[in-house]
Scaffold this active site. Structure first.
Site, PDB file in Angstrom:
ATOM      1  N   VAL A  13     -44.166 -16.257 -27.361  1.00 19.51           N
ATOM      2  CA  VAL A  13     -45.094 -15.143 -27.138  1.00 19.51           C
ATOM      3  C   VAL A  13     -45.961 -14.929 -28.377  1.00 19.51           C
ATOM      4  O   VAL A  13     -47.195 -14.816 -28.283  1.00 19.51           O
ATOM      5  CB  VAL A  13     -44.312 -13.854 -26.774  1.00 19.51           C
ATOM      6  CG1 VAL A  13     -45.232 -12.632 -26.776  1.00 19.51           C
ATOM      7  CG2 VAL A  13     -43.652 -14.002 -25.407  1.00 19.51           C
ATOM      8  N   ARG A 160     -46.829 -16.127 -18.325  1.00 19.42           N
ATOM      9  CA  ARG A 160     -45.923 -17.153 -17.795  1.00 19.42           C
ATOM     10  C   ARG A 160     -46.056 -18.411 -18.619  1.00 19.42           C
ATOM     11  O   ARG A 160     -47.172 -18.775 -19.019  1.00 19.42           O
ATOM     12  CB  ARG A 160     -46.302 -17.520 -16.353  1.00 19.42           C
ATOM     13  CG  ARG A 160     -46.007 -16.472 -15.338  1.00 19.42           C
ATOM     14  CD  ARG A 160     -46.799 -16.742 -14.068  1.00 19.42           C
ATOM     15  NE  ARG A 160     -48.235 -16.677 -14.333  1.00 19.42           N
ATOM     16  CZ  ARG A 160     -49.175 -17.064 -13.457  1.00 19.42           C
ATOM     17  NH1 ARG A 160     -48.832 -17.571 -12.307  1.00 19.42           N
ATOM     18  NH2 ARG A 160     -50.454 -16.959 -13.765  1.00 19.42           N
ATOM     19  N   CYS A 278     -36.812 -15.401 -19.164  1.00 13.71           N
ATOM     20  CA  CYS A 278     -37.039 -13.970 -18.917  1.00 13.71           C
ATOM     21  C   CYS A 278     -36.215 -13.384 -17.786  1.00 13.71           C
ATOM     22  O   CYS A 278     -35.515 -12.384 -17.986  1.00 13.71           O
ATOM     23  CB  CYS A 278     -38.515 -13.731 -18.615  1.00 13.71           C
ATOM     24  SG  CYS A 278     -39.539 -13.999 -20.050  1.00 13.71           S
TER      25      CYS A 278
HETATM   26  C1  UDX Z   1     -41.843 -14.972 -15.902  1.00  9.92           C
HETATM   27  C2  UDX Z   1     -42.861 -13.935 -15.381  1.00  9.92           C
HETATM   28  O1  UDX Z   1     -43.622 -14.510 -14.319  1.00  9.92           O
HETATM   29  C3  UDX Z   1     -43.783 -13.477 -16.516  1.00  9.92           C
HETATM   30  O2  UDX Z   1     -44.667 -12.461 -16.035  1.00  9.92           O
HETATM   31  C4  UDX Z   1     -42.915 -12.924 -17.646  1.00  9.92           C
HETATM   32  O3  UDX Z   1     -43.716 -12.540 -18.736  1.00  9.92           O
HETATM   33  C5  UDX Z   1     -41.897 -13.969 -18.098  1.00  9.92           C
HETATM   34  O4  UDX Z   1     -41.117 -14.404 -16.977  1.00  9.92           O
HETATM   35  P1  UDX Z   1     -41.896 -17.560 -16.515  1.00  9.92           P
HETATM   36  O5  UDX Z   1     -40.444 -17.404 -16.866  1.00  9.92           O
HETATM   37  O6  UDX Z   1     -42.784 -18.327 -17.441  1.00  9.92           O
HETATM   38  O7  UDX Z   1     -42.580 -16.117 -16.320  1.00  9.92           O
HETATM   39  O8  UDX Z   1     -41.918 -18.324 -15.103  1.00  9.92           O
HETATM   40  P2  UDX Z   1     -42.388 -18.033 -13.619  1.00  9.92           P
HETATM   41  O9  UDX Z   1     -43.589 -18.838 -13.327  1.00  9.92           O
HETATM   42  O10 UDX Z   1     -42.448 -16.587 -13.321  1.00  9.92           O
HETATM   43  O11 UDX Z   1     -41.162 -18.683 -12.826  1.00  9.92           O
HETATM   44  C6  UDX Z   1     -39.832 -18.225 -13.038  1.00  9.92           C
HETATM   45  C7  UDX Z   1     -38.835 -18.998 -12.213  1.00  9.92           C
HETATM   46  O12 UDX Z   1     -38.927 -18.643 -10.845  1.00  9.92           O
HETATM   47  C8  UDX Z   1     -38.988 -20.520 -12.245  1.00  9.92           C
HETATM   48  O13 UDX Z   1     -37.705 -21.092 -12.405  1.00  9.92           O
HETATM   49  C9  UDX Z   1     -39.580 -20.867 -10.909  1.00  9.92           C
HETATM   50  O14 UDX Z   1     -39.205 -22.168 -10.470  1.00  9.92           O
HETATM   51  C10 UDX Z   1     -38.934 -19.801 -10.033  1.00  9.92           C
HETATM   52  N1  UDX Z   1     -39.699 -19.494  -8.811  1.00  9.92           N
HETATM   53  C11 UDX Z   1     -40.951 -18.950  -8.895  1.00  9.92           C
HETATM   54  C12 UDX Z   1     -39.117 -19.698  -7.560  1.00  9.92           C
HETATM   55  O15 UDX Z   1     -37.976 -20.172  -7.456  1.00  9.92           O
HETATM   56  N2  UDX Z   1     -39.816 -19.336  -6.433  1.00  9.92           N
HETATM   57  C13 UDX Z   1     -41.069 -18.797  -6.501  1.00  9.92           C
HETATM   58  O16 UDX Z   1     -41.627 -18.484  -5.433  1.00  9.92           O
HETATM   59  C14 UDX Z   1     -41.656 -18.597  -7.769  1.00  9.92           C
END
Ligand code: UDX
Length: 449
Positions: A13, A160, A278
């Site tokens: 971050v 993200r 997160c």
């Molecule tokens: C997340 C939040 O989106 C972000 O706003 C916050 O600041 C930090 O946490 P990030 O961890 O980078 O961001 O990933 P993100 O794109 O949100 O995906 C998180 C997880 O969810 C991944 O493992 C992804 O594969 C999973 N996911 C996402 C699903 O299984 N299904 C979905 O429909 C979307």
């Protein structure tokens, strides 16, 4: 006013915040304690992979608006607004480990001689802002009353991984909470070009909402956002479990409910569940906070339970098809918690690989960005997917990297000795695989689409 900014902590971050604020014209000094990382950052290079960050850092470095130091006192001297971006990893008791925040706050307290707004960007437990003020105050030894020098604000970060720069520069909202109204104004002043989308590359049709609120509300917004997104995914996964039982298709169900504007189409992809740095950590923290007040957060606990089940269900599926797993060769395609990153924190693939190894399976893997997994030395990582699939009894797709979607089923079949593919991200064309003689299983997917 062009407030000078310090960013304490150059992790994921912090580095993005520092580079992006410099790119919109702020004078920024970043703090990094680790010598090797400091050297890289000072040369305008990113110590980790994030699309576009290297270019942004190099440009900021060249513009002279961004420098790095290991000395917090130097950063405090050179700024009026300090963004705290140090790590808050999960601690032993369910609460985040705040030792890095505490030590940074104490250093800031010792260095404080002029008015500053101290802004938390790291995700800190609800109530941390007030606690932080007391830590700075205890370390402060200057002549002026501390109340004239220190205001605390919370400005949670929603970026993200893999999309961090776009998320920072074109956010949906910027939330600033403080019990000192002038501190909110100062933080908004730093963000003005983003709020007005008035920078090179800004989009005036996409100005973010600028939300003013209290410290405690801003801190809670961050947890509530991540908990809601994780809830959407676990909801999709629970519906997918039911879809499999009744023979419906989860991908079609989710795409269709997402057409209702009250629901929306995003974050409804069923699969092996969420991971990353997160969601799991923040849910654990929010659950612990509720328990501290003797409240049982039933829904949040269920969100975590469903997610854990999604990982276990991969092992159950393999058991169902292959019976015993000892000696079976299982190939995992994708290790990172999502495509576009090399981050393995709380990655479903790591938990699944560990469970398979514990069951005595021979586990091979491929990931375009990962060459080794420190905690799993037995995991055999290959440099291309077909080498990983060689003589495999089953292939399991765990991260939907584009390269895997382009794989020819016949090529995979030629490499493997079995014909089982588990699509843990519902990313492949099941019929294509079936035509090539595979037993294809997605998550909540009907037998044939
Ligand atoms: C997340 C939040 O989106 C972000 O706003 C916050 O600041 C930090 O946490 P990030 O961890 O980078 O961001 O990933 P993100 O794109 O949100 O995906 C998180 C997880 O969810 C991944 O493992 C992804 O594969 C999973 N996911 C996402 C699903 O299984 N299904 C979905 O429909 C979307």
């Amino acid at each position: 006013m062009n407030a000078r900014v310090a960013v304490v902590g150059s992790g994921y971050v912090g580095t993005v915040v520092a580079a992006c604020l410099a790119s919109i014209g702020r004078e920024v000094v970043g703090v990094e304690a680790d010598e090797a990382k400091l050297a890289q950052l000072s040369a305008g290079e990113s110590p980790f992979f994030e699309p576009g960050l290297d270019q942004l850092l190099a440009a900021a470095h060249q513009s002279g608006r961004l420098r790095f130091t290991r000395d917090i006192a130097d950063a405090v001297d050179s700024s009026e607004v300090v963004f705290l971006c140090v790590g808050t990893p999960p601690g032993a008791n369910g609460h985040a480990d705040m030792s890095a925040v505490r030590s940074a706050a104490a250093s800031i307290g010792r260095a404080l001689r002029t008015p500053h707004v101290l802004v938390t960007k790291s995700t800190v437990p609800i109530g941390s802002g007030h606690w932080l003020a007391s830590v700075v105050e205890a370390a402060y030894d200057g002549p002026q009353p501390i109340d004239e020098l220190l205001a605390i604000a919370s400005c949670p970060e929603f970026l993200r991984e893999g999309n961090a720069i776009e998320d920072f520069l074109h956010p949906d909202r910027i939330v600033v909470g403080s019990d000192t109204p002038a501190a909110i104004d100062k933080v908004f002043a730093v963000y003005r070009p983003i709020i007005e989308q008035d920078f090179d590359g800004g989009d005036p049709d996409r100005c973010p909402a600028a939300v003013r609120t209290t410290l405690l509300t801003a801190e809670t917004v961050k947890y509530a956002s991540n908990a809601f997104l994780a809830t959407k995914i676990s909801f999709a996964n629970e519906i997918a479990q039911i879809c499999e039982l009744v023979g419906a298709d989860a991908s079609d169900v989710m795409a269709t409910i997402g057409l209702d504007s009250r629901i929306g189409p995003r974050f409804l992809d069923a699969g092996v569940g969420w991971g990353g740095s997160c969601f799991g950590k923040d849910l654990l923290e929010l659950i612990s906070t509720a328990h501290d007040f003797d409240h049982v957060p039933t829904l949040l606990q269920a969100v975590v339970d469903v997610n854990n089940y999604q990982r276990r269900s991969v092992i159950e599926r393999l058991h169902r098809h292959l019976k015993t797993l000892a000696g079976k060769r299982i190939c995992l395609l994708g290790l990172a918690f999502k495509p576009g990153t090399d981050d393995l924190r709380d990655a479903p693939a790591v938990a699944i690989a560990a469970a398979l190894l514990a069951a005595g399976a021979v586990v091979t893997a491929h990931d375009p960005m990962i060459l080794s997994v420190r905690d799993l030395p037995e995991l055999q990582i290959e440099v291309d997917p077909l080498a990983a699939a060689k003589r495999a009894d089953a292939v399991v797709l765990l991260t939907e990297w584009p390269a895997y979607l382009a794989l020819a089923p016949e090529a995979l079949a030629f490499a493997m000795r079995g014909r089982l593919i588990i699509d843990g991200r519902n990313a492949l064309d099941g019929d294509d695989y079936r035509r090539s003689g595979f037993t294809y299983e997605g998550i909540g997917r009907a037998v044939s689409r």
